[in-house]
Write a protein that holds these residues in place. Structure first.
Motif: not given
Length: 422
Positions: A177-205
């Motif tokens: 539980h401690s290891r998993t909780k730490s990993e999830i919180r690390s990801i959440v903390k990192d994503q809070e600093k980032k923009s979630l914008k990304f181009p549409d990928q409909e016609h990508w290769k």
């Protein structure tokens, strides 16, 4: 993660890593003491503190031989006991908890101390010369060997205590539980600093993977550098822990790639022929779920443990609900270059609930606990989509309960507040 970091991480998780380092230290100490004995350190100490120096050659050889034989027996006994406990953990909990127990650094350090002391005493024993000269006996080196063996005995007592604690289901669940909780919180903390914008990928290769194995990670620094250098946006289609077959679509790019760049990108994706229990929070959910389901098997029949696992899963789900469905590789300017797909909250919740509903549908206590978990999650939703997901699981749980629990009074209490009676 770059190549060097990945390499160091891989060798650090091997059971032989710390024993090798500590054994080399013991070997180096032996050669250092042999050198100091040549400089007559024992002759000096016998003048200053004669009680500390063993100056009889036969006595020194007897002591060292006894210490070496005793330590070898102690090492064999210690790790024979580990094998028995690992077999017990595999039978009672889940085989997937074994890597965490085996790779425990404390166990490795104790093993390394045993081997280092054995090597030290062997080389000191070899260095004793057949002479009657008092100062030719490495008295101080023998004393140091005795001190190291006393340290090994203390380590053995600690080892017995630690292994008896590590095999308890409560401690195993807490560690996962401690290891998993730490990993999830690390990801959440990192994503809070980032923009979630990304181009549409409909016609990508799209591009396919050319190998087979378990996907366990990305060389983030190397992939980000390739993206920036080639002004290229990439979507990684793989999930950590997923078994990949040759020909599976692995990634998409906003523009076509030449064969050289394609191979470089493939080289940043990490695969293994075995399932690695690494930095992947999904393994935490799976391990805790497997322990809970195993506890409900007729051979073990431990519903209390199953109830405990649901408590830990509730805590993890509350953190997972804050995590976005995607992860990003972002440069220092805040621009997202790579989008990485990850397991969604809906997928993880479904897998956990489907497993518990199948194996625990006859037990009203566990079903009530699952209902309590879902109602708790419902009170902490972040969007309407999560509400729909949780309500769907609540409905499925009710259906299974009504189909498998015959007692009407029990069914009437399935949505009542769960009060622990343990």
């Amino acid at each position: 993660m770059d190549r060097l970091t990945n390499f160091l991480h891989q060798i650090r998780t091997r059971i032989a890593f710390y024993p090798t380092i500590i054994s080399l230290t013991g070997l180096s100490l032996a050669f250092l003491m042999i050198y100091l004995e040549q400089k007559n350190i024992s002759a000096y100490l016998i003048e200053v503190a004669p009680a500390l120096v063993i100056d009889d050659t036969d006595t020194a050889k007897t002591i060292l031989s006894t210490l070496i034989g005793g330590l070898i027996s102690l090492t064999v006994f210690s790790f024979s006991m580990v094998m028995v406990l690992l077999n017990q953990a595999s039978s009672n909990f889940s085989p997937r908890v074994l890597p965490g127990i085996i790779s425990d650094q404390k166990h490795q350090i104790v093993l390394g101390l045993y081997i280092a002391t054995i090597l030290y005493n062997i080389f000191i024993l070899i260095s004793i010369e057949p002479t009657e000269s008092t100062y030719q006996t490495p008295g101080f080196s023998v004393l140091l060997g005795i001190i190291l063996v006393v340290g090994c005995l203390a380590a053995f007592i600690y080892f017995i205590h630690h292994i008896s604690q590590a095999i308890q289901v409560g401690n195993i669940l807490t560690a996962i539980h401690s290891r998993t909780k730490s990993e999830i919180r690390s990801i959440v903390k990192d994503q809070e600093k980032k923009s979630l914008k990304f181009p549409d990928q409909e016609h990508w290769k799209t591009y396919k993977i050319t190998q087979t194995g378990y996907f366990y990670g990305i060389l983030n620094d190397d992939l980000l550098e390739l993206c920036k250098k080639n002004s290229l946006k990439i979507v990684i289609q793989l999930h950590k822990g997923q078994f990949i077959l040759d020909g599976t679509i692995g990634f998409k790019t906003e523009k076509p790639l030449n064969s050289e760049l394609k191979e470089k990108i493939l080289g940043t994706l990490l695969f293994s022929h075995e399932e690695l229990i690494g930095e992947n929070y999904i393994y935490g959910f799976r391990q805790i779920s497997e322990i809970g389901i195993k506890a409900m098997s007729p051979g073990i029949n431990d519903p209390g443990t199953a109830l405990n696992t649901i408590d830990y899963l509730t805590s993890l789900f509350l953190d997972l609900m804050r995590k976005a469905d995607f992860e990003y590789l972002t440069d220092h300017n805040g621009e997202n270059w790579t989008l990485i797909r990850s397991a969604k909250f809906s997928e993880v919740l479904f897998n956990v609930m489907a497993t518990y509903r199948l194996y625990c549908k006859h037990d009203i206590t566990v079903m009530r606990k699952l209902m309590h978990m879902l109602r708790t999650l419902k009170d902490h939703i972040n969007n309407s989509n999560q509400l729909e997901i949780i309500e769907a699981e609540i409905n499925e749980l009710k259906i299974d309960a009504h189909n498998n629990i015959e007692n009407k009074r029990d069914l009437g209490n399935i949505e009542a507040d769960f009060i622990s009676w343990s």
